[in-house]
Write a protein that holds these residues in place. Structure first.
Motif, PDB file in Angstrom:
ATOM      1  N   GLY A   7       0.785  -1.225   0.000  1.00  0.00           N
ATOM      2  CA  GLY A   7       0.000   0.000   0.000  1.00  0.00           C
ATOM      3  C   GLY A   7       0.813   1.269   0.000  1.00  0.00           C
ATOM      4  O   GLY A   7       0.331   2.321  -0.433  1.00  0.00           O
ATOM      5  N   LYS A   8       2.050   1.222   0.473  1.00  0.00           N
ATOM      6  CA  LYS A   8       2.886   2.415   0.501  1.00  0.00           C
ATOM      7  C   LYS A   8       3.951   2.415  -0.589  1.00  0.00           C
ATOM      8  O   LYS A   8       4.830   3.288  -0.614  1.00  0.00           O
ATOM      9  N   PHE A   9       3.904   1.439  -1.488  1.00  0.00           N
ATOM     10  CA  PHE A   9       4.856   1.371  -2.601  1.00  0.00           C
ATOM     11  C   PHE A   9       4.636   2.588  -3.497  1.00  0.00           C
ATOM     12  O   PHE A   9       3.518   2.877  -3.915  1.00  0.00           O
ATOM     13  N   GLY A  10       5.714   3.322  -3.776  1.00  0.00           N
ATOM     14  CA  GLY A  10       5.529   4.571  -4.497  1.00  0.00           C
ATOM     15  C   GLY A  10       6.528   4.800  -5.615  1.00  0.00           C
ATOM     16  O   GLY A  10       7.603   4.177  -5.678  1.00  0.00           O
ATOM     17  N   PHE A  11       6.159   5.726  -6.500  1.00  0.00           N
ATOM     18  CA  PHE A  11       6.965   6.119  -7.656  1.00  0.00           C
ATOM     19  C   PHE A  11       7.179   7.629  -7.609  1.00  0.00           C
ATOM     20  O   PHE A  11       6.308   8.378  -7.154  1.00  0.00           O
ATOM     21  N   SER A  12       8.322   8.087  -8.112  1.00  0.00           N
ATOM     22  CA  SER A  12       8.528   9.522  -8.300  1.00  0.00           C
ATOM     23  C   SER A  12       8.972   9.775  -9.732  1.00  0.00           C
ATOM     24  O   SER A  12       9.694   8.964 -10.325  1.00  0.00           O
ATOM     25  N   VAL A  13       8.524  10.907 -10.279  1.00  0.00           N
ATOM     26  CA  VAL A  13       8.815  11.267 -11.666  1.00  0.00           C
ATOM     27  C   VAL A  13       9.332  12.702 -11.638  1.00  0.00           C
ATOM     28  O   VAL A  13       8.584  13.641 -11.401  1.00  0.00           O
ATOM     29  N   ASP A  14      10.621  12.872 -11.899  1.00  0.00           N
ATOM     30  CA  ASP A  14      11.332  14.135 -11.669  1.00  0.00           C
ATOM     31  C   ASP A  14      11.882  14.663 -12.989  1.00  0.00           C
ATOM     32  O   ASP A  14      12.627  13.976 -13.677  1.00  0.00           O
ATOM     33  N   GLY A  15      11.507  15.902 -13.309  1.00  0.00           N
ATOM     34  CA  GLY A  15      11.966  16.501 -14.556  1.00  0.00           C
ATOM     35  C   GLY A  15      13.344  17.127 -14.510  1.00  0.00           C
ATOM     36  O   GLY A  15      13.839  17.634 -15.514  1.00  0.00           O
ATOM     37  N   GLY A  16      13.975  17.112 -13.321  1.00  0.00           N
ATOM     38  CA  GLY A  16      15.333  17.643 -13.225  1.00  0.00           C
ATOM     39  C   GLY A  16      15.414  19.153 -13.149  1.00  0.00           C
ATOM     40  O   GLY A  16      16.435  19.722 -13.521  1.00  0.00           O
ATOM     41  N   GLY A  17      14.370  19.814 -12.650  1.00  0.00           N
ATOM     42  CA  GLY A  17      14.369  21.266 -12.576  1.00  0.00           C
ATOM     43  C   GLY A  17      14.709  21.801 -11.203  1.00  0.00           C
ATOM     44  O   GLY A  17      15.450  21.181 -10.433  1.00  0.00           O
ATOM     45  N   LEU A  18      14.112  22.950 -10.865  1.00  0.00           N
ATOM     46  CA  LEU A  18      14.451  23.653  -9.633  1.00  0.00           C
ATOM     47  C   LEU A  18      14.091  22.876  -8.376  1.00  0.00           C
ATOM     48  O   LEU A  18      14.840  22.879  -7.404  1.00  0.00           O
ATOM     49  N   LEU A  19      12.941  22.242  -8.381  1.00  0.00           N
ATOM     50  CA  LEU A  19      12.446  21.568  -7.182  1.00  0.00           C
ATOM     51  C   LEU A  19      12.498  20.058  -7.388  1.00  0.00           C
ATOM     52  O   LEU A  19      11.516  19.412  -7.733  1.00  0.00           O
ATOM     53  N   GLY A  20      13.678  19.502  -7.178  1.00  0.00           N
ATOM     54  CA  GLY A  20      13.872  18.081  -7.420  1.00  0.00           C
ATOM     55  C   GLY A  20      13.265  17.209  -6.344  1.00  0.00           C
ATOM     56  O   GLY A  20      12.937  17.657  -5.246  1.00  0.00           O
ATOM     57  N   LEU A  21      13.113  15.931  -6.659  1.00  0.00           N
ATOM     58  CA  LEU A  21      12.480  14.958  -5.762  1.00  0.00           C
ATOM     59  C   LEU A  21      13.483  13.972  -5.181  1.00  0.00           C
ATOM     60  O   LEU A  21      13.090  12.953  -4.617  1.00  0.00           O
ATOM     61  N   ASP A  22      14.774  14.259  -5.306  1.00  0.00           N
ATOM     62  CA  ASP A  22      15.781  13.303  -4.847  1.00  0.00           C
ATOM     63  C   ASP A  22      15.632  12.951  -3.379  1.00  0.00           C
ATOM     64  O   ASP A  22      15.910  11.828  -2.967  1.00  0.00           O
ATOM     65  N   GLY A  23      15.218  13.901  -2.554  1.00  0.00           N
ATOM     66  CA  GLY A  23      15.139  13.651  -1.125  1.00  0.00           C
ATOM     67  C   GLY A  23      13.894  12.924  -0.669  1.00  0.00           C
ATOM     68  O   GLY A  23      13.754  12.616   0.518  1.00  0.00           O
ATOM     69  N   GLU A  24      12.970  12.653  -1.593  1.00  0.00           N
ATOM     70  CA  GLU A  24      11.698  12.021  -1.218  1.00  0.00           C
ATOM     71  C   GLU A  24      11.756  10.520  -1.453  1.00  0.00           C
ATOM     72  O   GLU A  24      12.292  10.059  -2.447  1.00  0.00           O
ATOM     73  N   ARG A  25      11.159   9.769  -0.529  1.00  0.00           N
ATOM     74  CA  ARG A  25      11.183   8.315  -0.660  1.00  0.00           C
ATOM     75  C   ARG A  25      10.319   7.850  -1.822  1.00  0.00           C
ATOM     76  O   ARG A  25       9.199   8.330  -2.008  1.00  0.00           O
ATOM     77  N   ALA A  26      10.850   6.925  -2.588  1.00  0.00           N
ATOM     78  CA  ALA A  26      10.107   6.309  -3.683  1.00  0.00           C
ATOM     79  C   ALA A  26      10.756   4.973  -3.977  1.00  0.00           C
ATOM     80  O   ALA A  26      11.981   4.871  -4.017  1.00  0.00           O
ATOM     81  N   ASP A  27       9.940   3.955  -4.176  1.00  0.00           N
ATOM     82  CA  ASP A  27      10.521   2.645  -4.490  1.00  0.00           C
ATOM     83  C   ASP A  27      11.151   2.634  -5.872  1.00  0.00           C
ATOM     84  O   ASP A  27      12.230   2.080  -6.064  1.00  0.00           O
ATOM     85  N   ILE A  28      10.464   3.224  -6.837  1.00  0.00           N
ATOM     86  CA  ILE A  28      10.976   3.298  -8.216  1.00  0.00           C
ATOM     87  C   ILE A  28      10.995   4.757  -8.635  1.00  0.00           C
ATOM     88  O   ILE A  28      10.007   5.472  -8.463  1.00  0.00           O
ATOM     89  N   ARG A  29      12.122   5.196  -9.167  1.00  0.00           N
ATOM     90  CA  ARG A  29      12.317   6.603  -9.517  1.00  0.00           C
ATOM     91  C   ARG A  29      12.565   6.790 -11.002  1.00  0.00           C
ATOM     92  O   ARG A  29      13.281   6.000 -11.631  1.00  0.00           O
ATOM     93  N   PHE A  30      11.997   7.859 -11.526  1.00  0.00           N
ATOM     94  CA  PHE A  30      12.380   8.369 -12.839  1.00  0.00           C
ATOM     95  C   PHE A  30      13.028   9.738 -12.625  1.00  0.00           C
ATOM     96  O   PHE A  30      12.540  10.536 -11.820  1.00  0.00           O
ATOM     97  N   LYS A  31      14.077  10.024 -13.372  1.00  0.00           N
ATOM     98  CA  LYS A  31      14.616  11.381 -13.365  1.00  0.00           C
ATOM     99  C   LYS A  31      15.158  11.710 -14.749  1.00  0.00           C
ATOM    100  O   LYS A  31      15.930  10.941 -15.333  1.00  0.00           O
ATOM    101  N   ALA A  32      14.737  12.859 -15.275  1.00  0.00           N
ATOM    102  CA  ALA A  32      15.224  13.291 -16.576  1.00  0.00           C
ATOM    103  C   ALA A  32      16.696  13.655 -16.464  1.00  0.00           C
ATOM    104  O   ALA A  32      17.117  14.328 -15.525  1.00  0.00           O
TER     105      ALA A  32
END
Length: 429
Positions: free
Chosen positions: A142-167
């Protein structure tokens, strides 16, 4: 400081998050959580949500660290009317299984930020659709998560995600880095063409589902042999990469946001994630008056609005500030996380938000740039480490330095002695 015995009571972790179709009972009634699609919610949808919260809830709306919005205090007998209103506003999924698995966080400035490497909204939309359409993935935790990051000013690197995308810009082309979170941190596995990204992530997720694992296991819980098995699902796709994480300070996430000399957005922070329906409706109406059509959600309990010009940004920021939102980067409250606490949460042992406001009034504190006040050891408001954590128990607060709510406290503090906190921190506690 009062020496309080071992007072932190164990807390039961449910292992799932509420949704609209699967609400969760808590101390102030049912929580009904809405997951905006692709990280955006229109002004009209916000107003509809506020109407539901006013008519059927206790008038409180939370911004969550999973970039969702939730209304509180719903009575079970009102659920059919709540569902009808949310469905009419386009805020419902077809069924609870699809809703539960659609845990996708998107860069809040995607398509707005001129510094981003690419607009990742099409990838996020395709991923959400794939998750909803594939019954084989509905058994993800239920808490399995994804992040999708465009590589801009407000990145998502610090947020927990099981599977990550980053441009990323790689070998003269724009690609998508695919990574997973492990106990050691993020492992970036490969760079793929954008049209291959979702297929690869789905292969990883399907491989995870069939792995033998403990209940509520996430990718970061896997041992090395299980991880190698998971990694093999990608075959020889893409090329391995190294990628350094970039952390964005809390103060950079609120207020007027400019990029390359252009005013692009305004970030409106909700103290501890809590808004009233009345306040949010007023802000949404102000946004609509200035040609803002939608808000973007974020895991930082900040709403973002793309603005047509500086005048619109200043007007929206001013209105939000007048109603208690955080729009000034120097405001210390933006660096403090706190759960609803008692009596709103049945697991909580104290008034967490009152304590958090007292801490904010004491800032700056020695060695503290981030703080977390938790009603119990679950630490729902923040899973990452903080410089200072106060964990409520039956007799007061356990003090944790550079840890989480689950870390064993090294000192204890009675509520009446909270004003002694600066001296306690200076003493090295």
């Amino acid at each position: 400081m009062s020496a309080i015995g071992a007072m932190a009571e164990p807390a039961s972790v449910k292992g799932w998050c509420p949704g609209a179709l699967r609400p969760m009972q808590t101390g102030d009634g049912l929580i009904v959580r809405v997951r905006p699609r692709c990280g955006a919610i229109s002004v009209a949808q916000v107003l509809a949500l506020c109407e539901v919260a006013t008519r059927h809830g206790n008038g409180h709306i939370d911004l969550t660290r999973r970039a969702n919005l939730q209304i509180r205090g719903i009575d079970a007998c009102a659920l059919p009317e709540v569902w009808a209103a949310l469905s009419g506003a386009g805020l419902m999924d077809a069924h609870a299984h699809a809703e539960a698995v659609r845990n996708v966080i998107v860069s809040p400035l995607a398509g707005i930020d001129p510094t981003e490497i690419c607009d990742v909204r099409p990838i996020a939309a395709a991923l959400e659709q794939a998750l909803a359409d594939m019954p084989a993935l509905w058994s993800l935790p239920g808490k399995f998560g994804f992040s999708v990051d465009g590589g801009g000013l407000l990145g998502l690197d610090g947020e927990r995600a099981d599977i990550r995308f980053k441009a990323v810009a790689a070998e003269g082309r724009v690609g998508i880095a695919l990574g997973v979170d492990t106990v050691e941190g993020t492992r970036w596995l490969c760079v793929l063409d954008r049209d291959e990204a979702v297929t690869a992530a789905v292969r990883l997720a399907r491989a995870f589902v069939v792995l033998p694992k403990l209940p509520r296991a996430r990718i970061r819980d896997l041992d090395e042999s299980a991880f190698v098995s998971l990694r093999s699902a990608l075959g020889d796709d893409g090329s391995a990469i190294d990628h350094a994480s970039v952390d964005v300070s809390a103060s950079d996430r609120v207020g007027l946001i400019e990029a390359r000399g252009e005013m692009i957005a305004v970030g409106l922070g909700a103290p501890f994630g809590r808004l009233t329906a009345e306040t949010l409706a007023l802000i949404a109406s102000t946004a609509g008056d200035h040609a803002v059509t939608a808000f973007r959600v974020s895991p930082w309990r900040v709403l973002y609005a793309a603005v047509p010009d500086r005048d619109a940004a200043v007007a929206l920021s001013s209105t939000a500030r007048d109603y208690g939102l955080v729009t000034v980067p120097a405001d210390p409250i933006i660096a403090i996380d706190a759960c609803p606490g008692a009596p709103a949460c049945r697991s909580a042992c104290g008034d967490t938000r009152a304590a958090a406001r007292r801490i904010a009034a004491m800032m700056p504190l020695p060695g503290v740039s981030s703080a977390h006040v938790s009603g119990c050891a679950k630490g729902c408001a923040r899973s990452r480490s903080a410089d200072l954590v106060l964990v409520a128990g039956s007799g007061g607060f356990g003090i944790v330095r550079h840890g989480t709510a689950a870390t064993a406290p090294n000192a204890y503090l009675a509520p009446a002695d909270l004003n002694d906190l600066p001296a306690i921190l200076r003493s090295g506690a």
